[in-house]
Design a protein around this motif. Sequence first.
Motif, short mmCIF file in Angstrom:
data_model
loop_
_atom_site.label_atom_id
_atom_site.label_comp_id
_atom_site.label_asym_id
_atom_site.label_seq_id
_atom_site.Cartn_x
_atom_site.Cartn_y
_atom_site.Cartn_z
N LYS A 1 0.83 -1.21 0.00
CA LYS A 1 0.00 0.00 0.00
C LYS A 1 0.86 1.26 0.00
O LYS A 1 0.54 2.25 -0.67
N ILE A 2 1.97 1.21 0.76
CA ILE A 2 2.88 2.37 0.78
C ILE A 2 3.52 2.57 -0.58
O ILE A 2 3.59 3.70 -1.10
N ASP A 3 4.01 1.47 -1.18
CA ASP A 3 4.62 1.55 -2.52
C ASP A 3 3.62 2.08 -3.55
O ASP A 3 3.98 2.88 -4.43
N THR A 4 2.37 1.64 -3.42
CA THR A 4 1.31 2.10 -4.33
C THR A 4 1.10 3.61 -4.18
O THR A 4 1.01 4.34 -5.18
N ALA A 5 1.03 4.06 -2.93
CA ALA A 5 0.81 5.49 -2.67
C ALA A 5 1.95 6.33 -3.24
O ALA A 5 1.73 7.39 -3.83
N ILE A 6 3.19 5.82 -3.09
CA ILE A 6 4.36 6.55 -3.61
C ILE A 6 4.32 6.61 -5.14
O ILE A 6 4.54 7.68 -5.74
N SER A 7 4.02 5.46 -5.77
CA SER A 7 3.97 5.41 -7.24
C SER A 7 2.88 6.33 -7.78
O SER A 7 3.09 7.05 -8.78
N MET A 8 1.72 6.32 -7.13
CA MET A 8 0.61 7.17 -7.58
C MET A 8 0.94 8.64 -7.39
O MET A 8 0.59 9.48 -8.24
N LYS A 9 1.62 8.98 -6.31
CA LYS A 9 1.99 10.37 -6.07
C LYS A 9 2.98 10.84 -7.13
O LYS A 9 2.87 11.97 -7.65
N GLU A 10 3.95 9.98 -7.46
CA GLU A 10 4.96 10.34 -8.46
C GLU A 10 4.32 10.62 -9.82
O GLU A 10 4.62 11.64 -10.45
N ILE A 11 3.42 9.74 -10.26
CA ILE A 11 2.80 9.92 -11.58
C ILE A 11 1.86 11.12 -11.58
O ILE A 11 1.78 11.85 -12.57
N ARG A 12 1.19 11.35 -10.47
CA ARG A 12 0.29 12.51 -10.40
C ARG A 12 1.07 13.82 -10.36
O ARG A 12 0.61 14.85 -10.91
N ASP A 13 2.24 13.80 -9.72
CA ASP A 13 3.11 14.99 -9.73
C ASP A 13 3.58 15.27 -11.16
O ASP A 13 3.64 16.44 -11.58
#
Length: 203
Positions: free
Chosen positions: A86-98
């Motif tokens: 879940k943490i890795d998912t949140a990081i990946s989603m934040k990166e792509i949204r940024d």
Amino acid sequence: PSKELFTRQIFASGELKAKKSLKIRAPGGMRAANIYQTSIKDLIAEGTIVKKGEYIGSLDRTELEGKLSEITSQIETEMTKLEQTKIDTAISMKEIRDQIADVEFNMTNERLEMEKSIYEPDMVIEQSKINLQKSERSLRQQRSKEALIEVQSIAKVQEVEGVINQLKGKLKILSDLSGKFSISAPETGMLIYARSWNGKKTV
């Protein structure tokens, strides 16, 4: 004629067999728990009169407790894995949204530049259009990537959750079985040890 009570006595050695008896078997669910053999840890004396529901013995829990400990440890490991996923998912989603936000910001500036360049030479105007088209293409790619990451992330989380649910199911089987390792009398009566194939008492 008078009637008198007639008694016939027979003298012989041996053992009387009860007219009615119940066999006490190993608890159900052992096969589902992958426990195929266990030993008796405690058993009250043969010939003891017991009431229905009274304690008569218990089975050895060594293998069962080992499996309970192993499954519990596996669940804890998978729970940690789930949190990390879940943490890795949140990081990946934040990166792509940024990245998407950066592209959208650039597009806003490029549109302003196009508006300002209406009086510029055609070459400058054409370059502004090309820059905007590149940004639009990049935005589409980033949004597709975002959707793919989200789908993959959901699949990873669901996979780990599935493993956890399977382990919890096994844990429930073992926990339910644990309660059956303490044996109670099924009916009121006398406890008699069974005989093995060679006639010896067995417990």
